[in-house]
Motif scaffolding. Structure first.
Motif, PDB file in Angstrom:
ATOM      1  N   ALA A  89       3.916  -2.377   4.395  1.00 11.99           N
ATOM      2  CA  ALA A  89       3.418  -1.786   3.350  1.00 11.99           C
ATOM      3  C   ALA A  89       3.787  -0.575   3.246  1.00 11.99           C
ATOM      4  N   PHE A  90       3.867   0.232   4.040  1.00  7.40           N
ATOM      5  CA  PHE A  90       4.082   1.733   3.995  1.00  7.40           C
ATOM      6  C   PHE A  90       4.740   2.118   5.600  1.00  7.40           C
ATOM      7  N   SER A  91       5.348   3.394   5.323  1.00  4.13           N
ATOM      8  CA  SER A  91       5.752   4.056   6.475  1.00  4.13           C
ATOM      9  C   SER A  91       5.660   5.445   6.441  1.00  4.13           C
ATOM     10  N   LEU A  92       5.754   6.227   7.621  1.00  5.16           N
ATOM     11  CA  LEU A  92       5.605   7.633   7.680  1.00  5.16           C
ATOM     12  C   LEU A  92       6.149   8.266   8.817  1.00  5.16           C
ATOM     13  N   ASP A  93       6.142   9.689   8.867  1.00  6.49           N
ATOM     14  CA  ASP A  93       6.335  10.416   9.971  1.00  6.49           C
ATOM     15  C   ASP A  93       5.434  10.558  10.992  1.00  6.49           C
ATOM     16  N   VAL A  94       5.638  10.361  12.172  1.00  3.63           N
ATOM     17  CA  VAL A  94       4.720  10.503  13.220  1.00  3.63           C
ATOM     18  C   VAL A  94       5.555  11.379  14.257  1.00  3.63           C
TER      19      VAL A  94
ATOM     20  N   SER B  39       5.373   6.853   2.361  1.00  2.00           N
ATOM     21  CA  SER B  39       6.321   6.044   1.721  1.00  2.00           C
ATOM     22  C   SER B  39       5.897   4.743   1.540  1.00  2.00           C
ATOM     23  N   PHE B  40       5.478   4.313   0.234  1.00  2.00           N
ATOM     24  CA  PHE B  40       5.169   2.771   0.238  1.00  2.00           C
ATOM     25  C   PHE B  40       6.351   1.884  -0.264  1.00  2.00           C
ATOM     26  N   SER B  41       6.336   0.689   0.431  1.00  2.00           N
ATOM     27  CA  SER B  41       7.532  -0.259   0.262  1.00  2.00           C
ATOM     28  C   SER B  41       7.731  -0.451  -1.344  1.00  2.00           C
TER      29      SER B  41
ATOM     30  N   LYS C 262       4.652  -7.050  -4.887  1.00  2.00           N
ATOM     31  CA  LYS C 262       3.625  -8.269  -4.366  1.00  2.00           C
ATOM     32  C   LYS C 262       2.139  -7.628  -4.635  1.00  2.00           C
ATOM     33  N   GLN C 263       1.768  -6.471  -4.463  1.00  2.00           N
ATOM     34  CA  GLN C 263       0.427  -6.182  -4.605  1.00  2.00           C
ATOM     35  C   GLN C 263       0.117  -6.201  -5.845  1.00  2.00           C
TER      36      GLN C 263
END
Length: 312
Positions: free
Chosen positions: A14-19, A205-207, A213-214
């Motif tokens: 659903a989402f990604s981010l920097d770690v 950031s959300f896909s 779909k949501q």
């Protein structure tokens, strides 16, 4: 300057981010129901001394106590089905700073011993940031705030900050936590920890595919939605177990002193080996999330948690 790598929610993408590169990071999207979601991230430094947190997987939505609620059997403290399988808790509205204090004194007490409240303040900038990230068409107001604590970890004094934004509708009926982030860091390293945490939060950031779909879910029948969600609920427990593991990994620096004990979930018969840092252990039956408290009082924001039994 820290180097970052991209982390994607492994369950639904659903989402990604920097770690931060080299840190142990876990992310997920916890579902209370098809339309009730709680994204979360945990990131632990290689030396196990700095712990960064975004989101809380077990948060419900909230409604204010009312005479009508009392009349239909929903007094304050009641957790009820809000529709489509979602859960709502009847609880008076807690502005950001107040919720930050309550959350810190419950959820973070479990991972850092001797937690002591220091101060709380309003943070309107957090409300503005949350409103930009989670806009709503419903007339409402948002309140941002921060609570600061100290605790002891690996025999060192630690600084703790919890930053929260809550939003309540203008009719004063429903409210929610729309931003929750926190960190535990060695004293003197708090500004650096906040810098990294702020970067992580800003990078989420959300896909577009997931968002589409949501959005489609809201048009489907409740039964069909929740049937589809059951498989995700089962998978989700695996990722919550990883989140619990990161908590335990941070706590391991203190377990040489505190030791371990066995705790049993009498409803399922499952036994857990957990740190003695705080004696009371609570489990959220829907997700498997475990936290601990120094006293026999369940977290006020999560009454669905049940007490685990200490096994000698």
């Amino acid at each position: 300057m820290s180097a970052y790598t991209r982390l994607t929610d492994p369950l639904e993408q659903a989402f990604s981010l920097d770690v931060p590169v080299g840190w142990r990071s876990e992310s997920g999207l916890a579902r209370r129901a098809a339309l009730q979601i709680n994204p979360y991230v945990r990131s632990l430094s290689p030396d196990k001394m700095t712990y960064l947190m975004l989101g809380e997987p077990t948060l419900p939505s909230f409604t204010q106590p009312s005479q009508m609620g009392n009349a239909i059997g929903h007094p304050e403290g009641t957790l009820y089905d809000a529709g489509l399988g979602g859960l709502a808790l009847v609880l008076r509205y807690l502005p950001g700073a107040e919720f930050a204090r309550v959350y810190g004194q419950t959820a973070l007490q479990s991972v850092c011993p001797s937690l002591k409240f220091v101060t709380a303040q309003d943070r309107p900038d957090l409300a503005r940031k949350a409103n930009a990230q989670w806009p709503t068409a419903i007339p409402s107001r948002s309140d941002g705030g921060e609570a600061r604590f100290t605790c002891t970890h690996n025999k060192q004094e630690m600084d703790v900050r919890v930053q929260v934004a809550t939003r309540i509708t203008n009719d004063n009926i429903g409210w929610a936590v729309i931003l929750l982030q926190a960190f535990i860091a060695p004293k003197g390293q708090d500004d650096r920890a906040e810098e990294i945490l702020t970067h992580m939060a800003a990078s989420v950031s959300f896909s577009p595919t997931w968002i589409q779909k949501q959005n489609q879910l809201s048009a489907e029948a409740a039964i069909a939605i929740n049937q589809r969600m059951q498989a995700i609920f089962r998978q989700e427990r695996t990722f919550i177990e990883k989140l619990n593991s990161v908590d335990e990994n941070f706590q391991s620096m203190d377990e040489i002193v505190s030791g371990f004990s066995s705790y049993r979930d009498t409803s399922t018969g499952q036994t857990y080996s957990l740190s003695n840092t705080n004696p009371y252990k609570w489990i959220d039956p829907s997700s498997g999330r475990i936290i601990s408290t120094p006293t026999n009082s369940a977290p006020p924001w999560a009454p669905a948690y049940r007490l685990l039994t200490h096994v000698q």
